[in-house]
Design a protein around this motif. Structure first.
Motif, short mmCIF file in Angstrom:
data_model
loop_
_atom_site.label_atom_id
_atom_site.label_comp_id
_atom_site.label_asym_id
_atom_site.label_seq_id
_atom_site.Cartn_x
_atom_site.Cartn_y
_atom_site.Cartn_z
N TYR A 85 0.59 -0.94 -0.15
CA TYR A 85 0.07 -0.01 -0.19
C TYR A 85 0.52 1.17 -0.27
CZ TYR A 85 -4.32 -2.33 0.80
OH TYR A 85 -5.93 -3.28 0.53
N GLN A 122 0.76 5.53 0.63
CA GLN A 122 -0.13 6.40 1.90
C GLN A 122 0.32 7.72 1.58
OE1 GLN A 122 -0.58 5.69 5.65
NE2 GLN A 122 -2.00 7.40 5.75
N GLY A 131 -5.45 8.68 2.64
CA GLY A 131 -5.45 7.15 3.83
C GLY A 131 -4.05 6.27 2.52
N PRO A 132 -4.39 4.82 2.78
CA PRO A 132 -3.33 4.00 2.36
C PRO A 132 -3.65 3.59 0.62
CG PRO A 132 -3.29 3.52 4.68
CD PRO A 132 -3.83 4.35 4.62
N PHE A 164 -4.37 0.69 -2.30
CA PHE A 164 -3.75 -0.44 -2.51
C PHE A 164 -2.52 -0.17 -3.82
CE2 PHE A 164 -3.74 -5.31 -3.62
CZ PHE A 164 -3.82 -5.16 -4.96
N TYR A 175 4.04 0.84 2.69
CA TYR A 175 4.21 -0.74 3.40
C TYR A 175 3.20 -1.40 2.55
CZ TYR A 175 2.61 3.35 6.48
OH TYR A 175 2.11 5.01 7.40
N VAL A 206 -1.05 -10.63 3.97
CA VAL A 206 -1.96 -10.47 3.70
C VAL A 206 -3.07 -12.67 4.06
CG1 VAL A 206 -4.63 -9.88 2.71
CG2 VAL A 206 -2.47 -8.15 3.38
N THR A 228 -9.91 -10.34 5.69
CA THR A 228 -8.75 -10.17 6.72
C THR A 228 -8.63 -8.57 6.92
OG1 THR A 228 -7.07 -10.92 5.31
CG2 THR A 228 -8.51 -12.20 7.10
N PRO A 229 -7.60 -8.44 8.50
CA PRO A 229 -7.79 -6.79 8.16
C PRO A 229 -6.23 -6.92 7.95
CG PRO A 229 -7.77 -7.86 10.55
CD PRO A 229 -8.38 -8.67 9.53
N LEU A 230 -5.62 -5.42 7.64
CA LEU A 230 -4.62 -5.66 7.39
C LEU A 230 -3.26 -5.09 8.70
CD1 LEU A 230 -4.94 -3.06 4.48
CD2 LEU A 230 -4.76 -5.62 4.07
N PHE A 275 -0.18 -3.31 9.45
CA PHE A 275 0.33 -2.27 8.92
C PHE A 275 1.91 -2.09 10.20
CE2 PHE A 275 -1.59 -0.22 5.55
CZ PHE A 275 -3.04 -0.69 5.44
N GLY A 276 3.18 -2.39 9.77
CA GLY A 276 3.70 -1.62 10.01
C GLY A 276 4.75 -0.30 10.23
N LYS A 277 6.02 0.51 9.78
CA LYS A 277 5.69 1.59 10.11
C LYS A 277 6.35 2.33 8.53
CE LYS A 277 7.85 1.74 14.61
NZ LYS A 277 9.06 2.52 15.27
N ARG A 308 9.00 5.64 4.41
CA ARG A 308 9.54 6.77 3.83
C ARG A 308 9.58 6.61 2.43
NH1 ARG A 308 6.59 10.56 5.76
NH2 ARG A 308 5.70 9.36 7.67
N LEU A 356 -8.87 6.42 11.08
CA LEU A 356 -9.03 6.59 8.58
C LEU A 356 -10.54 4.87 8.99
CD1 LEU A 356 -6.17 5.36 8.00
CD2 LEU A 356 -7.00 7.10 6.94
N PHE A 403 -9.50 3.50 1.54
CA PHE A 403 -9.58 3.99 2.65
C PHE A 403 -9.91 5.35 2.44
CE2 PHE A 403 -6.76 1.99 6.14
CZ PHE A 403 -6.71 0.21 5.35
N GLY A 404 -10.90 6.30 3.17
CA GLY A 404 -10.75 6.88 3.72
C GLY A 404 -10.55 7.98 3.70
#
Lengths: 111, 114
Positions: free
Chosen positions: A36, A38, A43-44, A46, A87, A91, A97-99, A101-103, A106, B91, B105-106
């Motif tokens: 993903y 961002q 928001g992130p 895909f 990111y 999955v 399933t919820p994602l 995320f790590g940090k 950048r 979010l 995502f929003g």
């Protein structure tokens, strides 16, 4: 789900190819690798998902070796607008399933 | 096609005050998620809905946070009372469900608690 490790930050000049590597040593058989992107104040979004070998779309390529313990997101000829946090996620292939995320990494693209 | 809509985009409140965030997912998306994102961190799941049912709320601090998705479409996330540590971006995301796990995502709501 397997934990992912990726560089905290990367810098690149415009026009260069950028490769961001992610390690996921404990990936399971039914897990996919997903990336993903961002931008600030958004928001992130895909970018790409793959299971093995190589996947390419209009935005990026994703390279996954045979052991699937790592993956590399490749952004061809980056521009200033590619400056964002990227990111890497593992999955589970069971839908909804919820994602986790790590940090993220950048990426700063410099003119 | 409209994406995930969230409002407000920004909210500033004093501690101990209540606050609510609203989300309208993409039409036809049965699964809705609320995430919290702290500065410099990735988003963390708070709650996931399948239609109007909360199927995963294990990470939701239930002493002060609540959420609802009454008709299986729009959703509201509430904090009462807010604490200083709740300052973050909230979010909302939605997905089609089934084998398609791509989440949309929003833009998020940036909450500042003073």
């Amino acid at each position: 789900l397997a934990k992912t490790t990726q560089p905290i930050s990367m810098d690149s000049y415009e026009g260069q190819e950028v490769n961001i590597t992610c390690s996921h040593n404990n990936i399971a058989t039914n897990d996919y690798i997903t990336w993903y992107q961002q931008f600030p104040s958004q928001g992130p979004r895909f970018i790409i998902q793959g299971y093995k070998t190589k996947v390419t779309n209009e935005v990026a390529s994703l390279f996954i070796p045979a052991d699937r313990k790592s993956s590399t997101l490749s952004l061809p000829r980056v521009s200033l607008s590619d400056t964002a946090v990227y990111y890497c996620l593992v999955v589970r292939n069971s839908g909804n399933t919820p994602l986790v995320f790590g940090k993220g990494t950048r990426l700063s693209v410099i003119a | 096609e409209a994406g995930v809509v969230q409002s407000p985009r920004y909210k500033i409140i004093e501690k101990k005050q209540p606050v609510a965030f609203w989300c309208n997912p993409i039409s036809g998306h049965n699964t809705l998620y609320w995430y919290l994102q702290n500065l410099g961190q990735g988003p963390e799941l708070l709650i996931r809905y399948e239609n109007e049912e909360a199927v995963d709320d294990s990470q939701l601090p239930k002493d002060r946070f609540s959420a609802e998705r009454l008709k299986g479409v729009d959703s509201t996330l509430k904090i009462q009372p807010a604490e200083l540590g709740d300052s973050a971006v909230y979010l909302c995301a939605s997905s089609l469900g089934g084998d398609n796990n791509e989440q949309f995502f929003g833009p998020g709501t940036r909450l500042t608690v003073l």
